[in-house]
Scaffold this motif. Structure first.
Motif: not given
Length: 427
Positions: A130-139
């Motif tokens: 599995w993999s994860c993509r980290f994102v600023d949820l404000e964007d």
């Protein structure tokens, strides 16, 4: 609707949901069923239980009456269709992802997460493919852009640890709906007393029961609560829930169990094979803790507001991350989404940087220096050198755990005593 038919209030559910007097003895508190296995009525009864044709107790790795009472209670408090409890909050995160993911699949997660979760998602889950993509949820556009055909979930915290960031759950839930994937919300810091993510559109809610729900620093535990609203058969993305299951002779969990599909799968396959079982004594401690959750959370929030305001006015402190302060960028959002308050965990930035943080921690007297939160006691830790030490400095800053920050978990002591200890520790 008659008075007898109206839904029970939160504080009533916290005491009564999931439990009744013990039918054998009349015991009013939920007994600790300290047993490994359960007597079957006959061979047919055993076969029906093992074939998922009847609900009951087989073996305590799977089901236990004390744990079942806790599962029913947390599901009621969160407004879910069902819940499964497990050995820790970290276990709950894997339990939540397990039916959804597969080799080559990914999830999109907030960049503002507890350091252990960042490590679990950036490192450990890669061993499953599995993999994860980290994102600023404000964007929100960045969140949409991070989702592709292999994305199977969006993950966030309702209130982030340690920075106190308040997620716009309705907005993120809308993006998850557009993509046809579940939104998983860690509601540990808010608790259902402040926030019920399912009402904001979440599919699954996870908790570290270790924290506010138990509330006394005695046991570890986790929970996954399912809304029961997601259509697992709407696409071919979730075959564990929609396709025939070989281990149960082709049974299709969603077709067979409907809104309870995720919960049944988590017990019949998740706990069966991962073995992340919550022991009955820990469940008992948590049940007792939940009885006073509303009272404790009210005091936690009142104290946090008072302490944050005092720290915000102190010249030794550069910044206080508490969303309950008018100057916080999340103040409007917390008032709109969590009108009872902004929780009781936040960070403070000190003028002297890293060394000032270490010095302050060393001078604390009443406040405990421990790697926990949500205790009745006020707790403090320097996240950058402990809970978030496995992250890069850039990741620490993105998570709200930079080197010049101290994390405070405000307890239910007298607020003036908390302030007095902070005052002398700041030097």
């Amino acid at each position: 609707m008659s008075d007898s038919d109206r839904p029970q209030a939160f504080d009533t559910l916290a005491i009564h949901a999931g439990s009744a007097p013990d039918p054998a003895t009349g015991a009013r508190q939920v007994p600790i069923y300290q047993t490994t296995a359960y007597q079957f009525r006959d061979a047919e009864h055993a076969a029906r239980l093992f074939g998922l044709k009847e609900v009951g107790y087989i073996y305590s790795r799977l089901t236990n009456p004390t744990v079942a009472a806790l599962q029913n209670r947390v599901a009621a408090l969160e407004g879910g269709a069902g819940a499964v409890c497990c050995s820790s909050g970290h276990a709950a995160q894997i339990m939540a992802l397990f039916p959804l993911m597969g080799p080559g699949r990914n999830l999109v997660a907030s960049s503002r997460l507890y350091g252990g979760t960042v490590t679990q998602f950036s490192q450990t889950i890669r061993r499953f493919g599995w993999s994860c993509r980290f994102v600023d949820l404000e964007d929100l556009d960045a969140v949409r852009a991070a989702i592709d055909g292999d994305t199977r979930a969006i993950f966030c915290e309702s209130i982030s640890n340690p920075g106190g960031y308040v997620t716009d759950l309705p907005a993120i839930a809308g993006i998850a709906d557009e993509a046809g994937v579940p939104l998983i919300v860690d509601n540990t810091l808010a608790t259902p007393w402040l926030c019920r993510p399912i009402e904001a559109g979440a599919t699954l809610v996870v908790h570290s029961l270790t924290k506010y729900l138990t509330g006394n620093g005695t046991v570890t535990g986790g929970a996954v609560i399912d809304s029961g609203r997601f259509d697992w058969s709407a696409s071919d993305k979730f075959p564990s829930l929609s396709a025939p299951e070989p281990a149960y002779h082709g049974l299709k969990f969603h077709e067979t169990f409907g809104p309870a599909a995720f919960t049944f799968h988590s017990i019949a396959i998740g706990l069966r094979d991962l073995g992340m079982t919550l022991n009955p004594q820990a469940a008992h401690y948590t049940l007792m803790g939940i009885e006073t959750l509303g009272l404790r959370m009210q005091r936690h929030v009142e104290n946090a507001q008072a302490v944050a305001e005092w720290l915000d006015a102190d010249p030794r402190v550069l910044d206080v991350s508490y969303a309950g302060l008018p100057a916080s960028p999340w103040n409007e959002r917390v008032q709109r989404l969590y009108p009872k308050g902004a929780g009781a965990l936040f960070t403070i930035r000190l003028k002297g940087g890293y060394q000032a943080c270490v010095d302050m921690i060393g001078r604390l007297k009443m406040i405990s220096h421990v790697a926990n939160l949500g205790d009745a006691r006020t707790l403090a830790i320097h996240s950058a050198s402990t809970t978030h030490s496995q992250l890069t400095e850039a990741q620490q800053i993105a998570a709200g755990a930079g080197p010049d920050l101290v994390r405070l978990s405000i307890g239910i002591e007298d607020a003036q005593d908390i302030i007095a200890d902070l005052d002398q520790a700041l030097g």
